[in-house]
Design a protein around this motif. Structure first.
Motif, PDB file in Angstrom:
ATOM      1  N   ILE A  25      68.143 -40.205 -81.153  1.00 51.25           N
ATOM      2  CA  ILE A  25      68.358 -41.479 -81.517  1.00 51.25           C
ATOM      3  C   ILE A  25      67.139 -42.350 -80.847  1.00 51.25           C
ATOM      4  O   ILE A  25      66.778 -42.317 -79.794  1.00 51.25           O
ATOM      5  N   VAL A  26      66.717 -43.299 -81.599  1.00 52.79           N
ATOM      6  CA  VAL A  26      65.602 -44.174 -81.166  1.00 52.79           C
ATOM      7  C   VAL A  26      66.173 -45.731 -81.724  1.00 52.79           C
ATOM      8  O   VAL A  26      66.141 -45.862 -82.816  1.00 52.79           O
ATOM      9  N   ILE A  27      66.435 -46.504 -80.597  1.00 48.78           N
ATOM     10  CA  ILE A  27      66.805 -47.877 -81.135  1.00 48.78           C
ATOM     11  C   ILE A  27      65.907 -48.825 -80.196  1.00 48.78           C
ATOM     12  O   ILE A  27      65.672 -48.699 -79.222  1.00 48.78           O
ATOM     13  N   ARG A  28      66.135 -50.055 -80.691  1.00 47.60           N
ATOM     14  CA  ARG A  28      65.774 -51.307 -79.932  1.00 47.60           C
ATOM     15  C   ARG A  28      67.053 -52.078 -79.502  1.00 47.60           C
ATOM     16  O   ARG A  28      67.981 -52.217 -80.727  1.00 47.60           O
ATOM     17  N   ALA A  29      67.290 -52.389 -78.511  1.00 50.61           N
ATOM     18  CA  ALA A  29      68.497 -53.023 -78.069  1.00 50.61           C
ATOM     19  C   ALA A  29      68.704 -53.791 -76.895  1.00 50.61           C
ATOM     20  O   ALA A  29      67.732 -53.707 -76.251  1.00 50.61           O
ATOM     21  N   LYS A  58      65.546 -44.261 -85.597  1.00 47.18           N
ATOM     22  CA  LYS A  58      65.900 -42.929 -86.001  1.00 47.18           C
ATOM     23  C   LYS A  58      67.230 -42.443 -85.390  1.00 47.18           C
ATOM     24  O   LYS A  58      67.897 -43.087 -84.327  1.00 47.18           O
ATOM     25  N   GLY A  59      67.994 -41.501 -86.047  1.00 50.98           N
ATOM     26  CA  GLY A  59      69.410 -41.229 -86.058  1.00 50.98           C
ATOM     27  C   GLY A  59      70.403 -41.672 -86.746  1.00 50.98           C
ATOM     28  O   GLY A  59      71.682 -41.560 -86.544  1.00 50.98           O
ATOM     29  N   PHE A  60      70.038 -42.249 -87.866  1.00 55.48           N
ATOM     30  CA  PHE A  60      70.957 -42.761 -89.003  1.00 55.48           C
ATOM     31  C   PHE A  60      71.991 -41.635 -89.388  1.00 55.48           C
ATOM     32  O   PHE A  60      73.033 -41.687 -89.626  1.00 55.48           O
ATOM     33  N   GLY A  62      53.981 -47.237 -84.276  1.00 53.42           N
ATOM     34  CA  GLY A  62      54.204 -45.612 -84.066  1.00 53.42           C
ATOM     35  C   GLY A  62      55.689 -45.369 -84.129  1.00 53.42           C
ATOM     36  O   GLY A  62      56.207 -44.575 -84.947  1.00 53.42           O
ATOM     37  N   ILE A  63      56.625 -46.461 -83.353  1.00 50.84           N
ATOM     38  CA  ILE A  63      57.945 -46.295 -83.725  1.00 50.84           C
ATOM     39  C   ILE A  63      58.595 -46.501 -84.962  1.00 50.84           C
ATOM     40  O   ILE A  63      59.372 -45.998 -85.344  1.00 50.84           O
TER      41      ILE A  63
END
Length: 214
Positions: free
Chosen positions: A43-47, A74-76, A137-138
């Protein structure tokens, strides 16, 4: 002979006890380029972190952070929408701390039984502290290099040993970590099949990539 044998067993027991003590008393993480952190995460999120609760589910407990997800990178395929992030309550066990209702964070982690876990060895950073290249990059560049291998160089000489490697030399710089390659470069696979460092360029220079830079 038997007393010597018993003495050796005692020494081994003491040594193993010390080793376990070291592992449980401190958190030690290998240096990781942000691209590797992205590629190895589920998982990669902005939160934004909006709340926290200590769960008494072990000797030190688990901290559950409630987050308001802004974007998932990432991680859907793992989680539809992240509402909670779990981490060890103790920093000595690599638990991470987030400030509540203050900042947007980039959060990376792994998924176990439908729950997202993170820690000090994951790449977690306040969004405004990321460089423009890291944000790009993200968004898409790191994904293009997940088949590449970023090879750390801790002392000279060091060399790439296959065409899918990029030599990471930040550790040799007196500026320390995170260094220039971590903040400004991604290791991308080229059309010819080899991997090389890529730095975002101006619109009129997008077709040119200098494989020797940095």
């Amino acid at each position: 002979m038997q007393s010597v044998y018993q003495h050796l067993i005692s020494l081994l027991f003491v040594f193993s006890s010390l080793q376990v003590h070291q592992l449980t008393e401190g958190c030690s993480c290998a240096l990781t380029h942000p691209q590797d952190a992205f590629c190895s995460s589920d998982i990669v999120i902005r939160a934004k972190v909006v709340g926290k609760k200590l769960l008494r589910d072990g000797p030190f407990g688990t901290m559950r952070f409630t987050v308001k997800q802004t974007k998932m990178y990432k991680g859907f395929d793992k989680v539809q929408h992240v509402q909670h992030i779990y981490t060890d309550a103790s920093e000595s066990l690599c638990g991470v701390k987030f400030e509540i209702n203050k900042y947007q964070y980039l959060i990376t982690g792994r998924v176990y039984d439908g729950k997202v876990y993170t820690g000090l060895c994951n790449f977690n950073e306040r969004w405004e502290r990321l460089s423009l290249a890291q944000k790009k990059g993200i968004n898409h560049r790191y994904q293009l290099g997940c088949n590449c291998r970023i090879k750390p160089c801790h002392y000279l000489p060091c060399f790439v040993t296959s065409k899918n490697e990029c030599l990471w030399t930040d550790m040799l710089s007196h500026f320390g970590y995170p260094g220039y390659q971590s903040r400004h470069y991604a290791c991308i696979q080229q059309k010819e099949g080899y991997c090389s460092w890529y730095r975002g360029m101006t619109a009129r220079d997008k077709t040119t990539i200098n494989a020797t830079d940095p």
